[in-house]
Design a protein around this motif. Structure first.
Motif, PDB file in Angstrom:
ATOM      1  N   HIS B 172       0.801  -1.226   0.000  1.00  0.00           N
ATOM      2  CA  HIS B 172       0.000   0.000   0.000  1.00  0.00           C
ATOM      3  C   HIS B 172       0.829   1.269   0.000  1.00  0.00           C
ATOM      4  CE1 HIS B 172      -3.759  -2.106   0.498  1.00  0.00           C
ATOM      5  NE2 HIS B 172      -3.202  -2.849   1.428  1.00  0.00           N
ATOM      6  N   SER B 173       2.117   1.195  -0.319  1.00  0.00           N
ATOM      7  CA  SER B 173       3.019   2.343  -0.182  1.00  0.00           C
ATOM      8  C   SER B 173       2.675   3.204   1.029  1.00  0.00           C
ATOM      9  CB  SER B 173       3.018   3.265  -1.403  1.00  0.00           C
ATOM     10  OG  SER B 173       2.542   2.652  -2.526  1.00  0.00           O
ATOM     11  N   PRO B 174       2.994   2.725   2.214  1.00  0.00           N
ATOM     12  CA  PRO B 174       2.639   3.455   3.434  1.00  0.00           C
ATOM     13  C   PRO B 174       3.401   4.781   3.559  1.00  0.00           C
ATOM     14  CG  PRO B 174       4.158   1.664   3.915  1.00  0.00           C
ATOM     15  CD  PRO B 174       3.767   1.510   2.477  1.00  0.00           C
ATOM     16  N   ASP B 175       2.882   5.695   4.397  1.00  0.00           N
ATOM     17  CA  ASP B 175       3.603   6.945   4.686  1.00  0.00           C
ATOM     18  C   ASP B 175       4.737   6.694   5.664  1.00  0.00           C
ATOM     19  OD1 ASP B 175       1.723   8.269   3.187  1.00  0.00           O
ATOM     20  OD2 ASP B 175       0.408   8.604   4.917  1.00  0.00           O
ATOM     21  N   LEU B 176       4.470   5.770   6.592  1.00  0.00           N
ATOM     22  CA  LEU B 176       5.478   5.436   7.602  1.00  0.00           C
ATOM     23  C   LEU B 176       5.689   3.935   7.577  1.00  0.00           C
ATOM     24  CD1 LEU B 176       7.243   6.002  10.128  1.00  0.00           C
ATOM     25  CD2 LEU B 176       5.171   5.753  11.510  1.00  0.00           C
ATOM     26  N   LEU B 177       6.933   3.537   7.437  1.00  0.00           N
ATOM     27  CA  LEU B 177       7.240   2.109   7.421  1.00  0.00           C
ATOM     28  C   LEU B 177       8.254   1.813   8.515  1.00  0.00           C
ATOM     29  CD1 LEU B 177       7.030  -0.679   6.091  1.00  0.00           C
ATOM     30  CD2 LEU B 177       8.849   0.017   4.528  1.00  0.00           C
ATOM     31  N   ILE B 178       7.887   0.888   9.395  1.00  0.00           N
ATOM     32  CA  ILE B 178       8.811   0.460  10.438  1.00  0.00           C
ATOM     33  C   ILE B 178       9.314  -0.914  10.038  1.00  0.00           C
ATOM     34  CG2 ILE B 178       9.084  -0.036  12.898  1.00  0.00           C
ATOM     35  CD1 ILE B 178       6.582   1.734  13.345  1.00  0.00           C
ATOM     36  N   ALA B 179      10.591  -1.015   9.765  1.00  0.00           N
ATOM     37  CA  ALA B 179      11.142  -2.279   9.282  1.00  0.00           C
ATOM     38  C   ALA B 179      12.035  -2.852  10.377  1.00  0.00           C
ATOM     39  CB  ALA B 179      11.936  -2.043   8.011  1.00  0.00           C
ATOM     40  N   ASP B 180      11.655  -4.014  10.905  1.00  0.00           N
ATOM     41  CA  ASP B 180      12.359  -4.587  12.053  1.00  0.00           C
ATOM     42  C   ASP B 180      13.291  -5.701  11.573  1.00  0.00           C
ATOM     43  OD1 ASP B 180      13.190  -5.273  14.541  1.00  0.00           O
ATOM     44  OD2 ASP B 180      11.202  -5.776  15.339  1.00  0.00           O
ATOM     45  N   GLU B 181      14.558  -5.457  11.532  1.00  0.00           N
ATOM     46  CA  GLU B 181      15.561  -6.430  11.075  1.00  0.00           C
ATOM     47  C   GLU B 181      15.122  -7.089   9.768  1.00  0.00           C
ATOM     48  OE1 GLU B 181      18.376  -6.838  12.582  1.00  0.00           O
ATOM     49  OE2 GLU B 181      18.117  -6.531  14.734  1.00  0.00           O
ATOM     50  N   PRO B 182      14.736  -6.297   8.771  1.00  0.00           N
ATOM     51  CA  PRO B 182      14.131  -6.917   7.597  1.00  0.00           C
ATOM     52  C   PRO B 182      15.117  -7.655   6.705  1.00  0.00           C
ATOM     53  CG  PRO B 182      14.396  -4.584   7.245  1.00  0.00           C
ATOM     54  CD  PRO B 182      14.812  -4.841   8.649  1.00  0.00           C
ATOM     55  N   THR B 183      16.397  -7.385   6.823  1.00  0.00           N
ATOM     56  CA  THR B 183      17.320  -8.028   5.885  1.00  0.00           C
ATOM     57  C   THR B 183      18.369  -8.878   6.591  1.00  0.00           C
ATOM     58  OG1 THR B 183      18.733  -6.055   5.833  1.00  0.00           O
ATOM     59  CG2 THR B 183      17.063  -6.207   4.139  1.00  0.00           C
ATOM     60  N   THR B 184      18.065  -9.306   7.834  1.00  0.00           N
ATOM     61  CA  THR B 184      19.076 -10.074   8.580  1.00  0.00           C
ATOM     62  C   THR B 184      19.485 -11.365   7.901  1.00  0.00           C
ATOM     63  OG1 THR B 184      17.241 -10.922   9.828  1.00  0.00           O
ATOM     64  CG2 THR B 184      18.701  -9.400  10.946  1.00  0.00           C
ATOM     65  N   ALA B 185      18.552 -12.040   7.207  1.00  0.00           N
ATOM     66  CA  ALA B 185      18.918 -13.343   6.650  1.00  0.00           C
ATOM     67  C   ALA B 185      19.214 -13.241   5.168  1.00  0.00           C
ATOM     68  CB  ALA B 185      17.807 -14.356   6.902  1.00  0.00           C
ATOM     69  N   LEU B 186      19.477 -12.036   4.695  1.00  0.00           N
ATOM     70  CA  LEU B 186      19.663 -11.885   3.258  1.00  0.00           C
ATOM     71  C   LEU B 186      21.116 -11.618   2.905  1.00  0.00           C
ATOM     72  CD1 LEU B 186      16.534  -9.716   2.439  1.00  0.00           C
ATOM     73  CD2 LEU B 186      16.814 -12.193   2.334  1.00  0.00           C
ATOM     74  N   ASP B 187      21.534 -12.224   1.807  1.00  0.00           N
ATOM     75  CA  ASP B 187      22.884 -11.982   1.341  1.00  0.00           C
ATOM     76  C   ASP B 187      22.974 -10.563   0.773  1.00  0.00           C
ATOM     77  OD1 ASP B 187      22.509 -12.295  -1.847  1.00  0.00           O
ATOM     78  OD2 ASP B 187      21.185 -13.584  -0.697  1.00  0.00           O
ATOM     79  N   VAL B 188      24.190 -10.116   0.556  1.00  0.00           N
ATOM     80  CA  VAL B 188      24.398  -8.717   0.197  1.00  0.00           C
ATOM     81  C   VAL B 188      23.724  -8.280  -1.107  1.00  0.00           C
ATOM     82  CG1 VAL B 188      26.417  -8.123   1.545  1.00  0.00           C
ATOM     83  CG2 VAL B 188      26.714  -9.400  -0.564  1.00  0.00           C
ATOM     84  N   THR B 189      23.660  -9.157  -2.093  1.00  0.00           N
ATOM     85  CA  THR B 189      23.056  -8.717  -3.362  1.00  0.00           C
ATOM     86  C   THR B 189      21.555  -8.503  -3.215  1.00  0.00           C
ATOM     87  OG1 THR B 189      23.048 -11.034  -4.022  1.00  0.00           O
ATOM     88  CG2 THR B 189      24.690  -9.649  -5.045  1.00  0.00           C
ATOM     89  N   ILE B 190      20.880  -9.459  -2.544  1.00  0.00           N
ATOM     90  CA  ILE B 190      19.442  -9.326  -2.357  1.00  0.00           C
ATOM     91  C   ILE B 190      19.157  -8.164  -1.409  1.00  0.00           C
ATOM     92  CG2 ILE B 190      17.364 -10.491  -1.559  1.00  0.00           C
ATOM     93  CD1 ILE B 190      18.323 -11.901  -3.947  1.00  0.00           C
ATOM     94  N   GLN B 191      20.011  -8.014  -0.407  1.00  0.00           N
ATOM     95  CA  GLN B 191      19.856  -6.895   0.517  1.00  0.00           C
ATOM     96  C   GLN B 191      19.932  -5.574  -0.234  1.00  0.00           C
ATOM     97  OE1 GLN B 191      21.707  -7.016   4.431  1.00  0.00           O
ATOM     98  NE2 GLN B 191      22.812  -5.185   3.882  1.00  0.00           N
ATOM     99  N   ALA B 192      20.883  -5.467  -1.152  1.00  0.00           N
ATOM    100  CA  ALA B 192      21.018  -4.234  -1.930  1.00  0.00           C
ATOM    101  C   ALA B 192      19.748  -3.986  -2.748  1.00  0.00           C
ATOM    102  CB  ALA B 192      22.240  -4.316  -2.842  1.00  0.00           C
ATOM    103  N   GLN B 193      19.163  -5.054  -3.270  1.00  0.00           N
ATOM    104  CA  GLN B 193      17.921  -4.931  -4.027  1.00  0.00           C
ATOM    105  C   GLN B 193      16.808  -4.334  -3.153  1.00  0.00           C
ATOM    106  OE1 GLN B 193      16.906  -6.069  -7.201  1.00  0.00           O
ATOM    107  NE2 GLN B 193      14.700  -5.858  -6.896  1.00  0.00           N
ATOM    108  N   ILE B 194      16.669  -4.865  -1.929  1.00  0.00           N
ATOM    109  CA  ILE B 194      15.642  -4.369  -1.017  1.00  0.00           C
ATOM    110  C   ILE B 194      15.918  -2.911  -0.646  1.00  0.00           C
ATOM    111  CG2 ILE B 194      14.593  -4.695   1.262  1.00  0.00           C
ATOM    112  CD1 ILE B 194      14.087  -7.134  -0.356  1.00  0.00           C
ATOM    113  N   LEU B 195      17.188  -2.620  -0.345  1.00  0.00           N
ATOM    114  CA  LEU B 195      17.521  -1.258   0.058  1.00  0.00           C
ATOM    115  C   LEU B 195      17.267  -0.289  -1.089  1.00  0.00           C
ATOM    116  CD1 LEU B 195      20.726  -1.914   2.212  1.00  0.00           C
ATOM    117  CD2 LEU B 195      18.359  -1.677   2.956  1.00  0.00           C
ATOM    118  N   ALA B 196      17.494  -0.742  -2.314  1.00  0.00           N
ATOM    119  CA  ALA B 196      17.210   0.117  -3.474  1.00  0.00           C
ATOM    120  C   ALA B 196      15.710   0.414  -3.533  1.00  0.00           C
ATOM    121  CB  ALA B 196      17.685  -0.563  -4.764  1.00  0.00           C
ATOM    122  N   VAL B 197      14.890  -0.604  -3.270  1.00  0.00           N
ATOM    123  CA  VAL B 197      13.442  -0.410  -3.306  1.00  0.00           C
ATOM    124  C   VAL B 197      13.006   0.594  -2.233  1.00  0.00           C
ATOM    125  CG1 VAL B 197      11.206  -1.531  -2.935  1.00  0.00           C
ATOM    126  CG2 VAL B 197      12.955  -2.685  -4.295  1.00  0.00           C
TER     127      VAL B 197
END
Ligand SMILES: Nc1ncnc2c1ncn2[C@@H]1O[C@H](COP(=O)(O)OP(=O)(O)OP(=O)(O)O)[C@@H](O)[C@H]1O
Ligand SMILES: Nc1ncnc2c1ncn2[C@@H]1O[C@H](COP(=O)(O)OP(=O)(O)OP(=O)(O)O)[C@@H](O)[C@H]1O
Ligand code: SF4
Ligand code: SF4
Ligand SMILES: [Mg+2]
Ligand SMILES: [Mg+2]
Lengths: 329, 325
Positions: B172-197
């Motif tokens: 829903h493209s929120p105005d406020l997003l609280i992300a709690d350790e969202p990329t702890t189990a992700l390798d660096v390439t996938i993490q970069a993808q999420i961070l780009a988003v």
């Protein structure tokens, strides 16, 4: 010397119809397609007594599946796993029981592996009691000891899992595994949700246990800095296959496989320039339909025509250094 | 800071425990502007997730938010009736939980769960919702999203479940997003993808983000500001470069010193002495004092929050020699 664990040509395929949930859904008339996931594809690897072998690779490449096969939680579709030179079939039921207990896995998803209706002392103590690692009168002290080792205050032993923070839950899993006195631990992202100071504490605990009890480890992590720190040897996986394996210093100094090189380049650093992260270019390869030949060829800067056709063999390219890439021919 | 989208003032949250009521979040204040990213770091058990739950109105009895204000676009969320809070939640304010199991129902297929989430706040046709769900999976780097829509959560790897939970929060493209350790189990390439988003979300839609993580390198590269928590309080808070390049609180300083990359391979890692205090039995005064190399008798009373060297700090004897390494 017989390795602690020898994985021989292990393949693991999952298909949708394999689980209970799917069979129920099927019976209820839901149509489910049936793609096959090649989670492990002809994986061979040995882990020696007292050794720490790190397993790294992209999310979904089969690390946890490999861990679960070695822990005896799931069976390979093909291939064998030998424990001190024996498969489960070679052992008497009693031997197999001991062998299973001796290999403990610390799971990636702490909460789905902790029964939400059990208190922590039951979670940590139950198996230890059942297998005579402690006695009922000593149980409380025994559990307290395991909790303390994992960095948890024993005053919390009567709590339920949901009353802990994420990192504390991860440590409950560690305490539970240590409680049955295994000689091999499979750590699946075991320090992933811990802040670095507690992470240091747990990694130091693993290093100490190894020294004191000669524990053997399979250490699964996506965090290269952690793997580099704790491992003797590292295996790099890509879409169900091992693509490179070497002693830790050798691997980090002389990565031979283009995928390993790409991984090492991406180790994040503490520089505070606001980074512009970029999306992955091109299609992310899927284990449902892995690319032909070398799985890495669509992303490989060195790909040649034969890479799309022929699977590169994992073979010796230096002393105790194996890689699977046609560039080494 | 002219008009912050979120302003948390003197937040206090309590739980029942073996030692009676304990204050898990104590006097926590920070603010967040549109399109900005706040990194929330700190000791395991220090209250990062509970801070997130408190903002979301998800503290269940016997736990309770007992003090402070949570101003979202000027409106105090603590005063909102539950039905209004519910319509904000998942829509204007979303949280990616540390534990994907809190988002994902194990017995429902991924497509069912995602479509339900869309239809809960919007009236669109099922096939439109389904297409959106598929695109969201692709956006977080799930390969073969079309086929994967049919899967159940247990058929995904740990990191894939985490990404599905992220995709659901972004629907829903929120105005406020609280992300709690969202990329702890992700390798660096996938993490970069999420961070780009999420960077794009912040830039283009003005989404404000609270990024809870223990990964200082992610905070360093992603966040505008950082707040460091210890035992329920924010002990250091400021611009990310200021805090990470010149940590002044002894805890922040110790944290940076324990990074594996700041230690020699195979050796014991430098760790902060002592262990985390149980929140029910916090030491008197500055809760860090039994573990602190700088501590003096002065530290037996609670240090006030002060402006120090360009940041907010709670410490009587700040580290002055810069970086620990
Ligand atoms: N029970 C299952 N049923 C169907 N597919 C499965 C099952 N378990 C795992 N898979 C699939 O097997 C592949 C490998 O999964 P695995 O959990 O081993 O990955 P991983 O390397 O541990 O990834 P991560 O780093 O994200 O945890 C994935 O594509 C996953 O979807
Ligand atoms: N339902 C609950 N009942 C009692 N205590 C709780 C409850 N939930 C959390 N706590 C306690 O509150 C404190 C803060 O927990 P929180 O989950 O916010 O920590 P965190 O900073 O997110 O840690 P982590 O990095 O390990 O996830 C912890 O000491 C925890 O044990
Ligand atoms: S085999 Fe070919 S595609 Fe695969 S890694 Fe080597 S060069 Fe690249
Ligand atoms: S107030 Fe005292 S004990 Fe607390 S961090 Fe500062 S110097 Fe250390
Ligand atoms: Mg995994
Ligand atoms: Mg948390």
């Amino acid at each position: 010397m017989t390795p602690r664990v020898e994985i021989r040509h292990v393949t693991k395929r999952f298909n949708r119809k394999s689980g209970l949930v799917e069979r129920l859904a099927e019976r209820a008339g839901l149509k489910t397609p049936n793609p096959v996931v090649h989670a492990l594809d002809d994986v061979s690897l040995s882990v020696n007594n007292g050794e720490v072998v790190g397993i790294v690779g992209e999310s979904g490449c089969g690390k946890s599946t490999l861990g679960r096969v070695v822990a005896g939680i799931i069976e390979p579709s093909e291939g064998d796993v030998l424990y001190h030179g024996k498969t489960w079939q070679d052992m008497s039921p009693q031997q197999a029981g001991h062998a299973r207990l001796a290999v403990q896995m610390i799971f990636q998803d702490p909460s789905s592996s902790l029964n939400p209706r059990h208190r922590v002392d039951e979670i940590v103590g139950a198996a230890a009691l059942r297998h005579d690692k402690t006695t009922r009168p000593d149980l409380q002290a025994y559990v307290a000891e395991q909790m303390r080792r994992a960095g948890l205050d024993p005053v919390m032993s009567r709590r339920f899992p949901h009353q802990f923070s994420g990192g504390q839950r991860q440590r409950i899993g560690i305490a539970r595994a240590l409680a049955v006195q295994p000689d091999m631990l499979i750590c699946d992202e075991s320090v992933a949700s811990l802040d670095v100071s507690i992470q240091a504490q747990i990694l130091n605990l693993f290093l100490d246990l190894r020294r004191e009890l000669n524990l053997t480890y399979m250490f699964i992590s996506h965090d290269l800095a952690v793997v580099e720190h704790i491992s003797d040897r590292v295996a790099v996986m890509y879409l169900g296959r091992i693509v490179e394996e070497a002693a830790v210093a050798d691997l980090f100094a002389h990565p031979a496989h283009p995928y390993t090189r790409a991984l090492l380049q991406e180790i994040p650093r503490l520089d505070t320039t606001r980074r512009q992260y970029s999306a992955i270019s091109g299609e992310i390869p899927s284990p449902l339909a892995p690319p032909s030949g070398c799985h890495f060829h669509p992303r490989c800067p060195f790909a040649m025509p034969r890479c799309a056709i022929e699977r590169p063999k994992l073979r010796e390219i230096g002393s105790a250094h194996r890689a699977a890439c046609h560039l080494n021919d | 800071m002219s008009n912050p989208m979120l302003e948390v003032r003197n937040l206090r949250t309590e739980f029942g425990s073996e030692a009676g009521r304990v204050t898990v979040i104590n006097d926590v204040s920070f603010s967040l502007e549109r399109g900005k990213i706040l990194g929330l770091v700190g000791e395991s058990g220090s209250g990062k997730s509970v801070t997130g739950f408190s903002i979301m109105g998800l503290i269940d009895p016997p736990g309770e938010v007992t003090g402070g204000e949570i101003l979202f676009n000027g409106q105090d969320l603590r005063q909102l009736p539950e039905h209004q809070m519910r319509s904000l939640r998942g829509n204007r304010i979303a949280m990616i939980f540390q534990d994907p199991a809190m988002t994902l129902n194990p017995v429902l297929r991924i497509d069912t769960q995602m479509i339900e989430t869309i239809l809960a706040h919007e009236t669109v046709s099922k096939s439109v919702a389904r297409d959106r769900a598929r695109d969201a999976l692709g956006m977080v780097g799930i390969p073969s999203p079309e086929e994967r829509l049919h899967a159940y959560p247990h058929q995904f790897s740990g990191g894939m479940r985490q990404r599905v939970a992220i995709a659901i929060a972004l629907l829903h493209s929120p105005d406020l997003l609280i992300a709690d350790e969202p990329t702890t189990a992700l390798d660096v390439t996938i993490q970069a993808q999420i961070l780009a988003v999420v960077q794009r979300l912040a830039r283009e839609r003005g989404t404000g983000l609270i990024w809870i993580t223990h990964d200082l390198s992610v905070v360093a590269g992603l966040a505008d500001h950082v707040a460091v928590m210890y035992a329920g309080r924010i002990v250091e808070y400021g611009d990310v470069g200021t805090v990470i390049n010149r940590p002044r609180h002894p805890y922040t300083n110790g944290l940076i010193g324990s990074l594996p990359s700041n230690n020699q391979r195979g050796t014991r890692l430098r760790q902060i002495a002592g262990s985390t205090p149980a929140i029910a039995q916090l030491p008197q005064g500055c809760a860090f004092h039994p573990r602190c190399t700088q501590a003096s008798d002065a530290c037996l009373i609670m240090p006030p929050q002060t402006e120090y060297d360009g940041r907010r700090l709670r410490c009587f004897h700040p580290v002055t020699n810069g970086k620990a390494t």
